[in-house]
Write a protein that holds these residues in place. Sequence first.
Motif, PDB file in Angstrom:
ATOM      1  N   GLU A 101       7.333  10.715   7.715  1.00  8.42           N
ATOM      2  CA  GLU A 101       8.225  11.861   7.493  1.00  8.42           C
ATOM      3  C   GLU A 101       9.241  11.628   6.385  1.00  8.42           C
ATOM      4  O   GLU A 101      10.279  12.273   6.349  1.00  8.42           O
ATOM      5  N   THR A 102       8.977  10.704   5.462  1.00  5.54           N
ATOM      6  CA  THR A 102       9.906  10.475   4.353  1.00  5.54           C
ATOM      7  C   THR A 102       9.368  11.017   3.029  1.00  5.54           C
ATOM      8  O   THR A 102      10.144  11.365   2.145  1.00  5.54           O
ATOM      9  N   VAL A 103       8.052  11.053   2.864  1.00  2.00           N
ATOM     10  CA  VAL A 103       7.454  11.581   1.628  1.00  2.00           C
ATOM     11  C   VAL A 103       7.409  13.102   1.748  1.00  2.00           C
ATOM     12  O   VAL A 103       6.861  13.635   2.703  1.00  2.00           O
ATOM     13  N   THR A 104       7.980  13.805   0.791  1.00  4.60           N
ATOM     14  CA  THR A 104       7.996  15.264   0.881  1.00  4.60           C
ATOM     15  C   THR A 104       7.165  15.946  -0.192  1.00  4.60           C
ATOM     16  O   THR A 104       6.731  17.074  -0.012  1.00  4.60           O
ATOM     17  N   SER A 143       0.231   7.285  -0.475  1.00  2.00           N
ATOM     18  CA  SER A 143       1.188   8.183   0.171  1.00  2.00           C
ATOM     19  C   SER A 143       0.497   9.498   0.466  1.00  2.00           C
ATOM     20  O   SER A 143      -0.375   9.940  -0.295  1.00  2.00           O
ATOM     21  N   LYS A 202       3.416  10.403   5.349  1.00  2.95           N
ATOM     22  CA  LYS A 202       3.276   8.999   5.735  1.00  2.95           C
ATOM     23  C   LYS A 202       2.765   8.206   4.545  1.00  2.95           C
ATOM     24  O   LYS A 202       2.313   8.772   3.539  1.00  2.95           O
ATOM     25  N   LYS A 203       2.831   6.893   4.693  1.00  2.00           N
ATOM     26  CA  LYS A 203       2.273   5.989   3.698  1.00  2.00           C
ATOM     27  C   LYS A 203       1.358   4.996   4.411  1.00  2.00           C
ATOM     28  O   LYS A 203       1.509   4.740   5.609  1.00  2.00           O
ATOM     29  N   TYR A 216       3.396   3.520   7.594  1.00  4.87           N
ATOM     30  CA  TYR A 216       4.854   3.385   7.557  1.00  4.87           C
ATOM     31  C   TYR A 216       5.485   4.572   6.835  1.00  4.87           C
ATOM     32  O   TYR A 216       4.786   5.453   6.312  1.00  4.87           O
ATOM     33  N   ASP A 217       6.823   4.585   6.789  1.00  5.83           N
ATOM     34  CA  ASP A 217       7.598   5.647   6.129  1.00  5.83           C
ATOM     35  C   ASP A 217       7.159   7.040   6.572  1.00  5.83           C
ATOM     36  O   ASP A 217       6.972   7.949   5.757  1.00  5.83           O
TER      37      ASP A 217
END
Length: 249
Positions: free
Chosen positions: A230-233, A82, A64-65, A227-228
């Motif tokens: 499950e997008t940062v890996t 992040s 997450k961010k 926000y975002d």
Amino acid sequence: MSARTAAVPIGACLAALVLAACGPGQSATDGKGRAASAGDPYADKTPEEIRQLAYDTTRTADFKKVRARLEGDGVTRSLDFSFARVDCAGTFSGEGLGRTEIHATPEVVHAKLDAEAWRASLTGSKAQEDAAVERAAGRWIRLTADQADAKGIGQECRFSDPTMLLEEQDPQITRGASATVDGQPAVTLTHRAAGGGTVTDYVAAQGRPYLLKRTQTGRLRSEITYYDFETVTQLRPPADSETVTAEGL
């Protein structure tokens, strides 16, 4: 936990202020604080249960961010972070506090402060400050996580867990009108803040019940957005060639 947290320049813990009212367009409720609209994903939950679900879901999200603007006591602070599992990275800045970049893991904390951030953290003569800024400003400093300064810097990573924003005593929460946050439909939950003003939580009304945003009005003002999901890996730390230990300075 109190709706407060700490901010970070090296050598100092800065008080951070973390934490709108419902208007005439409120949804009807069933007398127990439950919304009565059709297709409502939270129709069977009280406002307190919705808030707890949102905070727990956001806390346990691996990726997450968060961005935040915190105002109070004549100072404005901003952060943008992040989170990838137990790692966090981002920037923190404030009026008269400069800008600090952070990359933290459970074992190692990297920090890069600009000249203004160093001067806000240092105590000493002007000549000593000038010498320290000359050596360290704009360079990544590597600290082990158990060092005192590293613990102070790592305070910003606590934003991964929004439950730190909760007050020590449970407030009376009211469910308000529907809203959108960055285009996502949300339900609103409001309560009076312990220090005055109103706290509003925006909880996703579609998909997973994330906390999308939290705002506070009054003497202490803030806007914190998650926000975002499950997008940062992966968060890559600074290269060894770009870092120096405090002792190396």
